[in-house]
Design an enzyme around this catalytic site. Structure first.
Site, PDB file in Angstrom:
ATOM      1  N   ASP A  22       0.864  -1.182   0.000  1.00 49.96           N
ATOM      2  CA  ASP A  22       0.000   0.000   0.000  1.00 49.96           C
ATOM      3  C   ASP A  22       0.893   1.222   0.000  1.00 49.96           C
ATOM      4  O   ASP A  22       1.984   1.215   0.572  1.00 49.96           O
ATOM      5  CB  ASP A  22      -0.986  -0.010   1.172  1.00 49.96           C
ATOM      6  CG  ASP A  22      -0.315  -0.047   2.531  1.00 49.96           C
ATOM      7  OD1 ASP A  22      -0.184   1.030   3.159  1.00 49.96           O
ATOM      8  OD2 ASP A  22       0.071  -1.149   2.968  1.00 49.96           O
ATOM      9  N   GLU A  41      -8.189   4.117  12.289  1.00 46.45           N
ATOM     10  CA  GLU A  41      -7.214   4.185  13.371  1.00 46.45           C
ATOM     11  C   GLU A  41      -7.365   5.550  14.025  1.00 46.45           C
ATOM     12  O   GLU A  41      -7.966   6.458  13.455  1.00 46.45           O
ATOM     13  CB  GLU A  41      -5.795   3.953  12.844  1.00 46.45           C
ATOM     14  CG  GLU A  41      -5.443   4.720  11.579  1.00 46.45           C
ATOM     15  CD  GLU A  41      -4.139   4.256  10.946  1.00 46.45           C
ATOM     16  OE1 GLU A  41      -3.121   4.246  11.650  1.00 46.45           O
ATOM     17  OE2 GLU A  41      -4.149   3.915   9.751  1.00 46.45           O
TER      18      GLU A  41
END
Length: 262
Positions: free
Chosen positions: A59, A146
């Site tokens: 990623d 997150e």
């Protein structure tokens, strides 16, 4: 990254191509596959290590800069998720370049949104939809969940778990209606525990754990992707990059792509 690591990175990248490759034979697919990834901070794993998996990917975001996607593919990158948006008004400045480059190289690609707890989920979903093309053959969208500890304006906002899960559902439902794919949930061990994400049923997970295996860090949680390193070294990428694996075999991967690519 510490200054010393920055100074050593060109040397480490040069050495990465000389490291022993993760070499796997795709016995169930009938074709050999070689993955040549280095890591500036390798881990001595207990349990099933990343090199025991056959499908590897990355990623990326603006931090990786320009990427030679064909080199990355030759190094063994089988998929990529790339940052597109954050909150309700931030677009990754390299998203469009990464999006086009991965497609030209023939690497399956998907986009992710970094969630911001000071902006309504409806606003964030509309921002993602505004900036991420609905292209044929893309991977499912990803919702990156997150806490925001480094945000200049939203570092201390931490809603209770039931509110987090409600906001996630609003975002995911809106994005699913647009793209025809249910988003994957990316998360960290602390957020997973704090927000009670184990209560979410029938959702697909991408789990971060850079020191323990998913079985150790997220007991009983099913997952499709595991982010096992943030310090990967790959030919074609001039900076450290996140490394990931897919949970299943090459045949599983083919079936997953058939079901989840749109």
């Amino acid at each position: 990254m510490p200054r010393l690591a920055h100074l050593l990175l060109p040397f480490l990248l040069a050495c990465a191509s000389a490291l022993p490759a993760y070499a796997q034979t795709r016995a169930d697919a009938g074709t050999p596959a070689t993955v040549r990834f280095g890591d500036s901070k390798p881990v001595n794993w207990t349990g099933r290590a990343p090199d025991r998996y056959q499908i590897h990917g990355i990623d990326v975001a603006r931090f990786q800069g320009e990427i030679d996607w064909r080199k990355a593919r030759r190094a063994g990158v089988s998929f990529v998720f790339m940052k597109a948006t954050e909150g309700g008004d931030l677009l990754d400045p390299l998203f469009k370049d990464h999006w086009r480059g991965a497609k030209r190289a023939g690497i399956p690609r998907g986009a992710y949104h970094f969630y911001y707890f000071c902006t309504p989920p409806e606003v964030q979903a509309r921002w993602f939809i505004r900036n991420v093309p609905k292209n044929k053959g893309t991977l499912p969208p990803v919702l990156d969940m997150e806490w925001n500890p480094f945000s200049p304006t939203c570092a201390k906002v931490r809603p209770p778990g039931h509110e987090v899960r409600r906001q996630m559902k609003v975002f995911m439902d809106m994005v699913e209606r647009r793209y025809g794919q249910r988003p994957i949930i990316y998360t960290t061990p602390q957020f997973y525990r704090d927000a009670g994400l184990d209560r979410l049923k029938n959702e697909e997970f991408w789990l971060r754990s850079t020191a323990k295996t998913p079985a150790q860090a997220y007991p009983q949680q099913r997952w499709s992707f595991w982010q096992y390193s943030g310090t990967g070294l790959i030919d074609g990428i001039g900076k450290e990059v996140d490394l990931n694996v897919f949970a299943g075999s090459p045949n599983n991967w083919s079936a997953w792509l058939k079901a989840r690519q749109r």
